[in-house]
Design a protein around this motif. Structure first.
Motif, PDB file in Angstrom:
ATOM      1  N   THR A   1       5.738  -1.086   3.598  1.00 55.32           N
ATOM      2  CA  THR A   1       4.162  -0.310   4.553  1.00 55.32           C
ATOM      3  C   THR A   1       4.755   0.858   4.702  1.00 55.32           C
ATOM      4  O   THR A   1       4.043   1.724   4.668  1.00 55.32           O
ATOM      5  N   SER A   2       5.185   0.406   5.641  1.00 57.13           N
ATOM      6  CA  SER A   2       4.710   1.319   7.195  1.00 57.13           C
ATOM      7  C   SER A   2       6.527   3.010   6.267  1.00 57.13           C
ATOM      8  O   SER A   2       6.320   3.365   6.764  1.00 57.13           O
TER       9      SER A   2
ATOM     10  N   GLY B   1       5.612   8.800   3.243  1.00 56.20           N
ATOM     11  CA  GLY B   1       4.504   9.305   2.625  1.00 56.20           C
ATOM     12  C   GLY B   1       4.475  10.923   3.247  1.00 56.20           C
ATOM     13  O   GLY B   1       3.703  11.821   3.221  1.00 56.20           O
ATOM     14  N   LEU B   2       4.002  10.319   4.577  1.00 51.42           N
ATOM     15  CA  LEU B   2       3.781  11.444   5.495  1.00 51.42           C
ATOM     16  C   LEU B   2       4.460  12.896   5.957  1.00 51.42           C
ATOM     17  O   LEU B   2       4.105  13.721   5.964  1.00 51.42           O
TER      18      LEU B   2
ATOM     19  N   SER C   1       4.784  15.073   3.082  1.00 47.22           N
ATOM     20  CA  SER C   1       3.193  15.796   3.055  1.00 47.22           C
ATOM     21  C   SER C   1       3.246  16.404   3.598  1.00 47.22           C
ATOM     22  O   SER C   1       2.190  17.227   4.024  1.00 47.22           O
TER      23      SER C   1
ATOM     24  N   THR D   1       4.846  -5.747   4.597  1.00 53.80           N
ATOM     25  CA  THR D   1       4.724  -5.316   5.952  1.00 53.80           C
ATOM     26  C   THR D   1       5.399  -3.769   6.211  1.00 53.80           C
ATOM     27  O   THR D   1       5.394  -2.254   6.086  1.00 53.80           O
TER      28      THR D   1
ATOM     29  N   GLY E   1       4.817   4.311   4.073  1.00 54.97           N
ATOM     30  CA  GLY E   1       3.311   5.335   4.382  1.00 54.97           C
ATOM     31  C   GLY E   1       4.109   6.924   6.009  1.00 54.97           C
ATOM     32  O   GLY E   1       4.039   7.747   5.173  1.00 54.97           O
ATOM     33  N   ALA E   2       4.808   5.814   5.747  1.00 54.58           N
ATOM     34  CA  ALA E   2       6.187   7.556   7.427  1.00 54.58           C
ATOM     35  C   ALA E   2       6.473   8.167   6.350  1.00 54.58           C
ATOM     36  O   ALA E   2       6.319   9.736   6.344  1.00 54.58           O
TER      37      ALA E   2
END
Lengths: 803, 128
Positions: free
Chosen positions: A589-590, A596-597, A600, A586, A593-594
């Protein structure tokens, strides 16, 4: 004219008992029915002449007749007793005279009177034996009546006494002849040599045994001095000297040597070596007996020589046999009073007790002195016990040997009860020091082995060639909760609670490692579960067949290693990894994800200076994700929780998809992925899992290929299976890594994980996945020439699927 | 065609909740209401009137499936597609979820850059 018969009763007025004794006396002389002898005829002739009668007889009266030993003037040799005149004569002590038979009522009708030989006159004197029996008569007969003059009567009586003396001589001669024959037979048949000498030692006769033993004929010996003919001078000299000392009187070295002891009242046997005619020595035992006549006058000597050659031979044979025996042979004589001796001891006694046979002539005390002090009472006790029970005797004891030091010996003997109550033993003693040392060493080793077995943390179980359990060590007993029992192998699984690793399925007998080993198999790390005692015990079993030194099967041995704790720790480890992985998932993933954001630019343009660090953070968070994915996959595979959605589908699109998915990654390594041949087949697979495997193999190949090289993905068909290969031109797999390629966390170099990335789980997971889909995975590689990883799956032709 | 605009997001882990909400708002341009529990979602769903519901399976107190059941009693799930985000779902439960109106199951970990596009696809499949 009819003549009355004589009254028979009057002719036999003698008591029957006396008559029987008389008859016995008569028979003793053994003269009835013997041939005529001139010595007797002289007496009848003299009687007839002196009494002036035509007939004279020596008549012997037995139970039914009178028989004539000698007769003058008469033809018949015997007449019936009832009609004989002599029957009357032997009733009295004196001359019985019948002057005229025709006038005598006792005889007037007698056929000898009325008929031939027409007796008218009879006069007989009884022949009386020294013990008083009238055996018969000396009688004179005439055919005319008459009377004997007093002188004639006296003459007849004297002649009668002479006849009896002649009978006596006759009897003696007969006895002498018999005795002489008996003596000759005894001499002839004697097994010893017998030589008879005169008092001065000159040989007068020898028996056949002497001839045979000494090689001389009787003629060669008779007339010669015995000692000079057969005895050796030196031996006589030695003996003479000895005797002179003993008897305190000078003894000449001649025949006197043999007779001197006799004259001192000593009857003794002495050993000599006599000269054989051939010159050889004949060992003999000589005994001498003096021959005395009735007047106690010395008439000569009887010399007996017993052949000792046979005994000597036996003795020699015994010595030779005894010399071959390792140890000593003995004969031991034990008397109830405790006295004892060794009638025979072989030379081997030196080897055993350091003594010579001569030292044991008197007693066995020297032996006891050599026996180790602590063993003495046990030894004596065992002898007494065996003597009392007459049981075979066997004992091991120690000896303080003067030359060898302390040695172990073993003694065996068989006691034999003698008539005098003593016990005679025959036996042997051997030196068993070496054997004893070996035995003690063996015992020591066995003890050590036993302790070793008991000290092991493994269970050790063995059986013999027949499948009979022979050994449970302490651990085996503890784990099985029981000791070895005569249980047939078929019952082992139930008896000893042997299960498959699942803990619920009983092992079949043919699956038991020990039995497999008994059938020649080498069993390595066979996992099983014992349920004997409480909690299930997981064990790894190794088993091997046992062979004798000459290669014969002698059983099998199994060693069980308890892995219950290891399994528990492994499970804890898995649970821990599983938990940690889930917990990491978990936050990761955060983070991913963070990042990745941010990267990008969703949150706005990232300043140039941050790009490098953000890229590092993003790549490593992805790598962590991959690791977590692999760990979770592994965990699922282990726990059997991995689900496979198997679906039959064409192979080629899967290969193309894999190529597309990994192209980017390959390009990052400057490597080109190429699709080679692919047969038109379908495979039954979980597409996602197949992609996982392909991705793994392709990314590995790209990772290890030098930049600018190609990696080829291709498929070939063989025997209903399709083989998918990924070939690279990298450095290949080193020899020492080959074994571990598919193991978890295996990497050729621990630095790889940092240099090349990767979790070390990819190939292990791929192997599991392929095997779960019914396939096999493997690789071929020559170091320096790249590697080819492949997997095979069952396949079917496309044509069948799409008619 | 109606635009996908309002998304009800149920996620108990705050960091995931933030990343997901930002990804949907910034990349997809959606209006997102994030609820930390099923209870909160049930309380707010009618007021918010979402076009699509995105939720996790593993939720405290009330799991995602139970939540869908109870949501179904409050709103018409035939009109409002439900998308699951999960790493733990047995394939055989997929069918059960479909019965309840679940349109799509996206696996965790998800790629936040792709998520908006994936939801848009579901929406278009529904209203296309």
């Amino acid at each position: 004219m009819e003549l009355p018969q004589a009254d028979p009763a009057s002719t036999l007025s003698m008591t029957p008992v006396r008559e029987l004794s008389r008859l016995a006396a008569l028979l003793r002389y053994e003269i009835l029915d013997t041939p005529e002898e001139s010595a007797f005829d002289d007496f009848t002739e003299l009687a007839a002449r002196l009494c002036e009668t035509p007939i004279a007889l020596i008549s012997l009266v037995d139970d039914r007749r009178q028989w004539f030993k000698s007769r003058v003037g008469l033809e018949v040799s015997e007449t019936p007793r009832e009609i004989s005149f002599c029957t009357y004569t032997i009733l009295g002590e004196e001359i019985f005279e019948v002057p005229d038979a025709l006038q005598d009522p006792r005889f007037c009708h007698n056929p000898l009177v009325v008929g031939d030989p027409h007796i008218r006159f009879y006069a007989g004197t009884p022949l009386t034996s020294p013990d008083g029996y009238n055996l018969g008569t000396l009688c004179v007969i005439d055919r005319e009546p008459r009377r004997l003059s007093a002188e004639q009567r006296d003459t007849l009586e004297r002649l009668g006494r002479q006849v009896i003396r002649l009978f006596e001589q006759h009897l003696l001669a007969h006895r002498y002849a018999e005795q002489a024959a008996l003596q000759q037979a005894m001499l002839d048949s004697a097994s010893s040599a017998v030589l008879v000498t005169r008092p001065d030692g000159v040989v007068t006769s020898v028996n056949p045994t002497a001839e045979r033993m000494l090689g001389h004929s009787e003629q060669e010996l008779v007339g010669h001095q015995l000692t000079s003919a057969l005895f050796r001078r030196e031996a006589l000299q030695r003996r003479a000297t000895l005797l002179s000392n003993e008897l305190q009187t000078p003894i000449e070295p001649d025949f006197a040597v043999l007779t001197a002891p006799l004259h001192r009242g000593r009857r003794e046997m002495s050993e000599w070596r006599l000269r054989h005619r051939s010159g050889a020595d004949v060992p003999v035992l000589v005994g001498v007996t003096a021959i005395h006549d009735e007047q106690e006058e010395l008439r000569g000597y009887l010399v007996n020589a017993y052949d000792l050659a046979y005994q000597e031979q036996l003795q020699l044979r015994l010595q030779q046999i005894a010399a071959q025996v390792p140890g000593m042979l003995f004969q031991f004589h034990w008397r109830p009073d405790g006295a004892s001796c060794f009638p025979y001891v072989s030379e081997g006694v030196e080897q055993i007790y350091g003594l010579s046979p001569g030292q044991l002539a008197g007693s066995f005390a020297p032996i006891i002195a050599r026996v180790y002090a602590l063993d003495r009472s046990a030894l004596l006790g065992s002898i007494r016990e065996a003597a009392a029970e007459l049981a075979p005797w066997h004992i091991e004891h120690r000896v303080e040997h003067p030359r060898k030091g302390l040695i172990w010996v073993e003694a065996r003997a068989t006691p034999l009860q003698q008539v005098d109550g003593s016990v005679l033993w025959h036996g042997f003693v051997t030196d068993i020091t070496v054997r004893k040392a070996e035995q003690l060493e063996l015992e020591r080793q066995q003890e050590m082995n036993r302790r070793l077995l008991e000290a092991l943390s493994e269970a050790v179980i063995a059986c013999d060639a027949d499948g009979c359990l022979t050994l449970f060590n302490e651990k085996a007993k503890q784990w099985h909760g029981t000791d070895v029992a005569p249980v047939p192998p078929d019952e082992w699984p139930t008896r000893y609670q042997l299960y498959h690793p699942d803990g619920v399925t009983l092992l079949r007998p043919e699956e038991i490692p020990l039995l497999r080993a008994l059938h020649g198999e080498h069993v390595c790390d066979h996992e099983m579960v014992l349920l004997g005692q409480g909690e299930p015990r997981h064990v790894l079993s190794n088993a091997d067949p046992l062979y004798t030194s000459d290669g014969q099967p002698m059983g099998a041995v199994a060693v069980l290693h308890d892995i219950t704790e290891r399994k528990r720790i492994e499970r804890l480890q898995r649970e821990f990894i599983s938990t940690v992985s889930h917990e990491l998932r978990t936050p990761l993933t955060s983070i991913t994800g963070a990042l990745g954001l941010i990267c990008s630019n969703v949150m706005g343009e990232v300043p140039e200076a941050m790009h490098e660090l953000l890229d590092i953070a993003q790549q490593n968070s992805q790598r962590l994700n991959a690791l977590i994915d692999d760990l979770l996959d592994m965990d699922k595979l282990h726990a059997g929780k991995m689900r496979f959605a198997l679906l039959r589908q064409p192979l080629q699109p899967q290969l193309e998809l894999a190529l597309r998915s990994n192209r980017n990654y390959a390009e990052q390594h400057g490597v080109v992925l190429q699709l080679g041949t692919c047969p038109a087949v379908t495979v039954e697979i979980d597409a996602m899992r197949l992609q996982q495997v392909l991705s793994n193999l392709l990314s590995n190949a790209a990772k290890f290929s030098p930049a600018g090289e190609q990696v080829e993905l291709s498929a070939t068909l063989s025997d209903g299976r399709v083989r998918i290969s990924v070939r690279d031109r990298g450095p290949g797999i080193s020899a020492d890594f080959r074994e571990r390629v598919f193991q978890k966390f295996a990497q050729a170099d621990s630095s790889d994980s940092r240099q090349q990335g990767g979790t070390g789980l990819g190939l292990a997971i791929s192997k599991e996945l392929i095997e779960r889909m019914g396939g096999q995975i493997g690789f071929e590689s020559e170091p320096g020439h790249g590697a080819c990883f492949w997997f095979e799956l069952p396949s079917e032709g496309l044509a069948k699927e799409s008619p | 065609m109606k635009q996908l605009k309002r998304i009800l997001h149920v996620e108990d882990v705050p960091s995931i909740q933030v990343v997901t909400r930002i990804a949907l708002e910034k990349i997809g341009g959606f209006e997102v209401l994030s609820c930390p529990s099923g209870q909160a979602a049930l309380e707010q769903v009618q007021a918010f009137a979402p076009d699509l519901i995105l939720l996790d399976v593993m939720l405290p107190q009330m799991d995602g499936i139970e939540l869908v059941r109870q949501l179904g009693q409050l709103i018409d799930l035939q009109q409002i597609p439900v998308v699951f985000l999960t790493g733990h779902l047995q394939p055989e439960r997929l069918h059960e979820l479909r019965q309840l109106g679940v349109r799509q199951v996206l696996s965790k970990p998800f790629d936040p850059l792709q998520l908006a596009a994936q939801l848009q696809q579901v929406w278009e499949a529904e209203h296309g």
